[in-house]
Design a protein around this motif. Structure first.
Motif, PDB file in Angstrom:
ATOM      1  N   VAL A 300      71.557  47.493 115.166  1.00 32.79           N
ATOM      2  CA  VAL A 300      72.410  48.151 114.174  1.00 32.79           C
ATOM      3  C   VAL A 300      73.562  47.220 113.820  1.00 32.79           C
ATOM      4  N   TYR A 301      74.165  46.612 114.821  1.00 30.54           N
ATOM      5  CA  TYR A 301      75.265  45.662 114.591  1.00 30.54           C
ATOM      6  C   TYR A 301      74.778  44.419 113.843  1.00 30.54           C
ATOM      7  N   ILE A 302      73.740  43.767 114.343  1.00 28.90           N
ATOM      8  CA  ILE A 302      73.294  42.511 113.737  1.00 28.90           C
ATOM      9  C   ILE A 302      72.881  42.720 112.289  1.00 28.90           C
ATOM     10  N   SER A 382      61.459  55.903 110.535  1.00 31.75           N
ATOM     11  CA  SER A 382      62.522  56.867 110.827  1.00 31.75           C
ATOM     12  C   SER A 382      63.286  57.240 109.567  1.00 31.75           C
ATOM     13  N   ASN A 383      63.398  56.292 108.642  1.00 32.51           N
ATOM     14  CA  ASN A 383      64.111  56.507 107.387  1.00 32.51           C
ATOM     15  C   ASN A 383      65.507  57.061 107.646  1.00 32.51           C
ATOM     16  N   HIS A 384      66.154  56.519 108.677  1.00 34.68           N
ATOM     17  CA  HIS A 384      67.530  56.904 108.993  1.00 34.68           C
ATOM     18  C   HIS A 384      68.462  56.072 108.123  1.00 34.68           C
ATOM     19  N   ASN A 385      69.557  56.675 107.656  1.00 36.00           N
ATOM     20  CA  ASN A 385      70.400  55.948 106.699  1.00 36.00           C
ATOM     21  C   ASN A 385      71.281  54.889 107.351  1.00 36.00           C
ATOM     22  N   VAL A 386      71.408  54.924 108.696  1.00 40.85           N
ATOM     23  CA  VAL A 386      72.209  53.911 109.379  1.00 40.85           C
ATOM     24  C   VAL A 386      71.454  53.294 110.551  1.00 40.85           C
TER      25      VAL A 386
END
Length: 517
Positions: A300-302, A382-386
């Protein structure tokens, strides 16, 4: 969802305070809601869930993602994530990455001006020891098993402990040393020398290699191919670690990997997208799932920190967040043929090549390497926005090819023509044809160092590579803002190792500060 070991956070392990002292009481809590090894492990499935937590220590930050119950204390949970810290230590300190943010002492990494009181260095040290401590407990509770599958789990736990200790060996040289033989209680762990830690990791990998599953038996789990890669890495860097050339051993360790069930992916990007678990060259990855493994660190960070400026986060990367942090320097950009090399994944629109101020995102080319879209452009499963589905490629076949070539050139034996062939396979993929191929006379150590940058940038190898080639600190090679000077300057060779964190020295009288700090 990916067919891999699930990182379910089932065991209530509590927070691990970042200190070298181990203080446990050998009791079972009266509260039936508190889970410990004596009450958790009843079935093979229970053991697999416990093993999943060991893998999770490298990928996520705590007991409840993305935040809320951190594994270690004293640092923001997202900052304290293992992969985020390891990546920063390996990449921000080199020519491959700069970060615009003003978080505490983070800019000291790129300028190579860190000190023993740096909180990020302390977090990395604590992360290593946390993973070691959890592995030790799992190894203890599986000591008397005779069930074949649980014995394999135990070998995987020993591998993960060796992996964590290998990072300690590389980053800090010496470490506090504990194994399953150190029973719970209050004591100060002994300091292990770099030479003895190298020998310990080597012996562990040699002993467990055949106890692990066959290569690619289950995605995301340590297997015989993964053990071969870590062993080869150990031998490739042996001259740095213990002053002995082990290049022939590196080649021998790579043989089962090079002859294994891996193939170079047709497209370079295949190893860096949301379905990179399908890449045929993936040997070992830290796995992520936008629903099940949530964190503000790791991928998530990278992935998000590389997005900013004029980039369209959703359209290109499949995420709604742009953190405007990470870019690269002209030193990396200038190694590429920008017109022909498909690995030149730089965003130039609105970005300057040169960096006058590290704190301005638009200075320095941005990177588009990691994406939360599938190879065909579809959104992640997952289609997660973050939160992302993109796994981090810790080991892949292209790295094995370049390691083999380097070991051959350094005099480790092997086959010169095979080494050249491996390099040209990667360059043919990069250029789309034979135009980028090199000849035998061009296969030099200098070329290999640059080719490793082109092929493996932002994959957590660069600091170790530069040290092995004598170019990280006081070598001839400098890059923008090395030494906190715009054009770059040499730095002191004592920075080839990070300092033992000051809080660890205070907590454990057995530890000794690294020279120069």
């Amino acid at each position: 969802m990916k067919n891999n070991i699930k990182i379910w956070l089932i065991i209530a392990l509590g927070s691990f305070v970042a200190a070298s002292c181990v203080g446990d009481l050998d009791v079972i809590p009266l509260d039936p809601n508190v889970a410990v090894s004596e009450t958790v492990y009843n079935t093979t499935a229970d053991y697999k869930e416990g093993l999943a937590k060991l893998y999770a220590t490298f990928a996520i930050s705590g007991q409840r993602g993305p935040d809320g119950l951190p594994d270690i204390e004293g640092i923001d949970e997202g900052f304290g994530n293992y992969l985020r810290q390891y990546w920063n230590h390996q990449e921000l300190t080199t020519d491959e990455a700069v970060l615009s943010w003003n978080d505490a002492t983070i800019k000291d990494f790129h300028s190579q001006t860190w000190t023993a009181t740096d909180g990020f260095i302390a977090a990395m040290h604590s992360r290593i020891m946390y993973s070691v401590a959890l592995s030790n407990e799992f190894i203890r509770v599986t000591a008397d098993t005779e069930e074949e599958e649980i014995l394999r789990f135990r070998a995987e736990a020993r591998f993960l402990r060796a992996l964590a200790y290998s990072h300690g060996l590389d980053l800090f040289g010496t470490m506090p040393f504990v194994t399953e033989e150190n029973l719970p209680g209050a004591f100060f762990p002994e300091r292990i020398s770099r030479e003895d830690l190298f020998a310990y990791i080597e012996s562990e990998l040699l002993e467990i290699r055949d106890q692990l599953g066959p290569a690619k038996f289950e995605y995301g789990r340590a297997d015989q191919g993964v053990a071969g890669m870590l062993l080869a890495k150990l031998y490739l860097n042996a001259e740095v670690y213990v002053g002995q050339a082990r290049y022939a051993d590196c080649i021998a360790a790579l043989e089962p990997v090079l002859n294994g069930p891996y193939q170079i992916a047709d497209q370079y990007l295949h190893s860096f997208v949301a379905d990179n678990h399908t890449s045929p060259e993936m040997i070992f990855a830290l796995t992520y799932d936008g629903v099940e493994t949530q964190t503000w660190g790791g991928m998530v960070y990278i992935l998000h920190a590389q997005i900013g400026g004029t980039m369209n986060a959703i359209e290109m990367f499949g995420t709604s967040d742009a953190w405007s942090g990470l870019r690269t320097t002209s030193a990396l950009v200038n190694k590429f043929d920008m017109d022909s090399d498909s690995r030149a994944l730089f965003w130039t629109d609105g970005q300057s090549l040169e960096i006058d101020d590290v704190g301005i995102f638009s200075q320095g080319y941005a990177i588009t390497k990691f994406r939360n879209r599938k190879l065909n452009g579809d959104l992640s499963d997952s289609n997660h926005n973050v939160q992302v589905d993109t796994d981090f490629p810790l080991f892949r076949l292209a790295d094995a090819y370049l390691m083999y070539a380097e070991a051959v050139v350094r005099g480790g034996g092997g086959d010169q023509s095979q080494a050249l062939s491996y390099v040209n396979i990667l360059r043919e993929r990069a250029f789309g044809d034979a135009s980028g191929q090199i000849t035998s006379s061009e296969l030099t150590l200098e070329f290999i160092l640059d080719e490793r940058a082109r092929e493996l940038f932002w994959e957590g190898h660069r600091r170790t590579d530069l040290i092995r080639f004598g170019q990280f600190t006081d070598g001839d090679y400098v890059w923008p803002w090395k030494g906190n000077v715009a054009e770059g300057v040499k730095t002191s060779s004592h920075r080839d190792l990070f300092p033992v964190p000051a809080n660890q020295l205070t907590a454990n009288p057995n530890l000794i500060q690294n020279q120069g700090y």
